[in-house]
Write a protein that holds these residues in place. Structure first.
Motif, PDB file in Angstrom:
ATOM      1  N   GLN A   9       0.829  -1.212   0.000  1.00 49.64           N
ATOM      2  CA  GLN A   9       0.000   0.000   0.000  1.00 49.64           C
ATOM      3  C   GLN A   9       0.869   1.270   0.000  1.00 49.64           C
ATOM      4  O   GLN A   9       0.536   2.266  -0.638  1.00 49.64           O
ATOM      5  N   TYR A  10       2.007   1.209   0.701  1.00 44.97           N
ATOM      6  CA  TYR A  10       2.946   2.347   0.662  1.00 44.97           C
ATOM      7  C   TYR A  10       3.453   2.546  -0.778  1.00 44.97           C
ATOM      8  O   TYR A  10       3.636   3.662  -1.237  1.00 44.97           O
ATOM      9  N   GLN A  69       0.819   3.993  -2.898  1.00 46.67           N
ATOM     10  CA  GLN A  69       0.675   5.409  -2.530  1.00 46.67           C
ATOM     11  C   GLN A  69       1.770   6.257  -3.188  1.00 46.67           C
ATOM     12  O   GLN A  69       1.508   7.372  -3.641  1.00 46.67           O
ATOM     13  N   ASP A 123       1.066   9.442  -5.421  1.00 47.45           N
ATOM     14  CA  ASP A 123       1.674  10.736  -5.076  1.00 47.45           C
ATOM     15  C   ASP A 123       2.580  11.257  -6.191  1.00 47.45           C
ATOM     16  O   ASP A 123       2.961  12.419  -6.194  1.00 47.45           O
ATOM     17  N   MET A 172      -7.765   4.144  -4.542  1.00 48.37           N
ATOM     18  CA  MET A 172      -6.445   4.770  -4.707  1.00 48.37           C
ATOM     19  C   MET A 172      -6.061   4.940  -6.173  1.00 48.37           C
ATOM     20  O   MET A 172      -5.498   5.950  -6.568  1.00 48.37           O
TER      21      MET A 172
END
Ligand code: G1P
Length: 288
Positions: free
Chosen positions: A37-38, A41, A45, A94
């Protein structure tokens, strides 16, 4: 503009057994958030929302993680728990995440080759699913900025101690600025006396579709696997490639000690844990 990313996540995670016997290493949590998930992300980003995850046997929970969970949603709605409800919706929305299975584990090069139809004729980012880079500007964004300027494949690198050289792809080249090298060499996991430098490939790449016809023909290399490093080395013969020293801290979560340290570092950054954890750490160190 780079709009697509590939996250290889088919590996067995043998370094983390027994935890990875029946669950993907990419789902191991740093506190409460799975490593992958990081990584997703970081894509988001960096402005990337079209992501292909190269999955494999035993990796279904990664798909479930990014899918909707109506049961949990209903429960938090009933309990009027907006914060948890929003967290769930955030994960589900996401990015556009696609999956393809690597049916045989033939190495990182082969995993990336599975992305040829997804990427088509566009440049794309590659983020290894077991590396988190903690930085002010996302690592992938830093590399996209460089790619926009030079239009060459970009490989993230970091300086590692000599004893760790044989664990990574190592690059050699000429420094053209404080953080950029024009490459002339790449070797996968060399012995320290054969390594052109101590700059290690750090789990992030910006690649162009030129890599696909090369990957198709790259022979098996280190570990009897098709290595992305070997394909890049072939590309290097007729195409410029750059390496970029990333501003940020890299966490190689394939390593158990690194995993532990990362968990502590990330916990110390969270308000709810910082104070009691710091006190606990001081206390156990005093007792040792
Ligand atoms: C892969 C790459 C290697 C790179 C490393 C970074 O190796 O083949 O070049 O340095 O990731 O984490 P692996 O760790 O999958 O053996």
């Amino acid at each position: 503009m780079i709009k697509k990313a590939v996250i290889p996540a088919a590996g067995l995670g043998t370094r983390f057994l027994p935890a990875t016997k029946a669950q993907p290493k990419e789902m191991l949590p740093i506190i409460d958030t799975p490593v992958i998930q990081y990584v997703v992300q970081e894509c988001v980003d960096s402005g990337i929302e079209d992501i292909l995850i190269i999955s494999g046997k035993g990796k279904r929970s990664i798909e479930d993680h990014f899918d909707r969970n109506f049961e949990l949603e209903a429960r938090f709605q009933e309990k009027d728990d907006e914060s948890l409800f929003n967290q769930l919706r955030h994960i589900e929305n996401m990015a556009h995440i696609h999956f393809i299975r690597q049916k045989e584990l033939n190495g990182l090069g082969d995993a990336i080759y599975h992305a040829r139809f997804h990427c088509g004729n566009e440049p794309f980012a590659v983020l290894l699913g077991d590396t988190i880079i903690d930085s002010v500007i996302p690592a992938t964004q830093q590399m996209i900025d460089t790619f926009e300027q030079y239009r060459q494949p970009i490989i993230a690198v970091e300086n590692v101690p000599a004893e760790k050289v044989s664990r990574y792809g190592i690059v050699g080249g000429t420094m053209i600025s404080k953080k950029l090298l024009q490459l002339n060499e790449m070797i996968e996991k060399p012995a320290v006396d054969k390594a052109p430098s101590t700059l290690a490939v750090a789990g992030r790449y910006i690649l162009t579709p030129d890599i696909f016809p090369i990957l198709e023909k790259t022979p098996r290399g280190k570990g009897n696997e098709i290595q992305l490093t070997d394909a890049l080395r072939i590309l290097l013969k007729h195409h410029g490639i750059m390496a970029q020293i990333i501003e940020g801290k890299r966490h190689d979560l394939g390593d158990k000690l690194e995993f532990l340290k990362t968990t502590i570092e990330f916990a110390l950054k969270r308000d709810e844990f910082a104070k009691p954890l710091r006190e606990f750490l001081k206390q156990i160190i005093r007792e040792k």
